[in-house]
Design a protein around this motif. Structure first.
Motif, PDB file in Angstrom:
ATOM      1  N   GLU A 160       0.751  -1.217   0.041  1.00  0.00           N
ATOM      2  CA  GLU A 160      -0.089  -0.116  -0.098  1.00  0.00           C
ATOM      3  C   GLU A 160       0.962   1.270  -0.148  1.00  0.00           C
ATOM      4  N   VAL A 161       0.539   2.380  -0.868  1.00  0.00           N
ATOM      5  CA  VAL A 161       1.243   3.545  -0.664  1.00  0.00           C
ATOM      6  C   VAL A 161       0.185   4.589  -0.465  1.00  0.00           C
ATOM      7  N   ALA A 162       0.793   5.664   0.586  1.00  0.00           N
ATOM      8  CA  ALA A 162      -0.205   6.900   0.556  1.00  0.00           C
ATOM      9  C   ALA A 162       0.890   8.048   0.539  1.00  0.00           C
ATOM     10  N   LEU A 163       0.547   9.348   0.201  1.00  0.00           N
ATOM     11  CA  LEU A 163       1.433  10.559   0.088  1.00  0.00           C
ATOM     12  C   LEU A 163       0.520  11.524   0.363  1.00  0.00           C
ATOM     13  N   VAL A 164       1.241  12.700   0.515  1.00  0.00           N
ATOM     14  CA  VAL A 164       0.594  14.006   0.720  1.00  0.00           C
ATOM     15  C   VAL A 164       1.447  14.761  -0.096  1.00  0.00           C
ATOM     16  N   TRP A 165       1.203  16.124  -0.574  1.00  0.00           N
ATOM     17  CA  TRP A 165       1.939  17.013  -1.188  1.00  0.00           C
ATOM     18  C   TRP A 165       1.185  18.399  -0.779  1.00  0.00           C
TER      19      TRP A 165
END
Length: 273
Positions: free
Chosen positions: A137-142
């Motif tokens: 699983e992958v999650a990110l914020v920018w």
């Protein structure tokens, strides 16, 4: 000697894995070297990162922004690259982000009704990354730290980013961004008024704001000469790590603890000074 609260919180942190974390250094030539302190060895990687900018890391994965303002993930060992959706693919009912024609770093952010407008530069983008090596699983914020007026969420499989408003159309207590933590599919934002917003995006679509607009401040105001960083324990408790500089240039390091399940009128104890 530490107080009982600090000892209790320390027992809830994730146990350190065997060995020491590796260190990474980007060179002037555009590649990077890895240092393994356990072996006391330096490994040089033949990858060309010239023109790219490092935003965040998690395990062996890096979140990068290339010279044309495109986000991607890269495995520092294998070199495998995962391209992410374009920055302007925001999912919002009232706002839009546009890339200015023939300009790779400049963007326009505006409301559909024309009530607000911002000119943004990709050099101001910051991010956070979370990768689960077991489940993939992958999650990110920018976000554009200019200062931030919105934060963008991404999870593996999406072809867009979900936009979280920070300034426009947000209750007063929930505006601003003074600290940010990403843990799995849950985002914690420390607002200007010292409230910790909790946003969950584990569902199939969109996100859920878990913070009530009338909630009391999580932390008291600590002054303008205080630099702070938000920390979230594995039990979901909040820590605020601060460095305060006095007129004589002396610095005080403190850690404040807040149990999210405590009564609203409970005082926030000063754990370490």
């Amino acid at each position: 000697m530490v107080c009982s609260n600090w000892y209790s919180v320390s027992k809830q942190t994730v146990p350190r894995k065997s060995g020491s974390p590796w260190l990474m250094l980007f060179t002037d030539e555009g590649d990077y070297v890895l240092y393994n302190p356990y072996e006391d060895m330096v490994y040089r990687r033949g990858r060309d990162f010239s023109g790219s900018r490092f935003l965040a890391s998690c395990g062996k994965w890096l979140l990068m922004l290339d010279s044309r303002s495109r986000l991607y993930l890269i495995d520092v060992f294998s070199g495998n690259r995962i391209d992410l959706p374009p920055l302007e693919s925001l999912l919002s009912n009232d706002s839009v982000l546009k890339r200015m024609e023939d300009r790779d770093k400049e963007f326009e952010f505006e409301s559909i009704d024309g009530s607000y407008y911002s000119l943004l530069n990709a050099d101001e983008i910051k991010g956070r990354l979370w990768v689960d090596e077991e489940t993939k699983e992958v999650a990110l914020v920018w976000y554009f730290d200019a200062p931030a007026c919105f934060v963008c969420l991404y999870k593996k499989g999406n072809a867009h980013y979900d936009l979280i408003p920070i300034t426009y159309g947000v209750p007063r207590k929930l505006t601003g961004l003074c600290g940010l933590v990403l843990r799995g599919y849950r985002l914690y934002i420390l607002t200007t008024r010292r409230v910790v917003r909790v946003i969950d995006f584990s569902g199939q679509q969109g996100f859920e704001e878990l913070t009530r607009s009338y909630t009391s401040p999580t932390f008291s105001h600590l002054g303008y000469n205080c630099y702070s960083s938000l920390v979230v324990t594995t039990a979901g408790e909040f820590l605020l790590v601060t460095i305060t500089t006095s007129e004589s240039s002396e610095r005080a390091f403190r850690i404040y603890y807040k149990d999210p399940n405590a009564e609203p009128d409970d005082q926030m104890p000063d754990l370490v000074e």
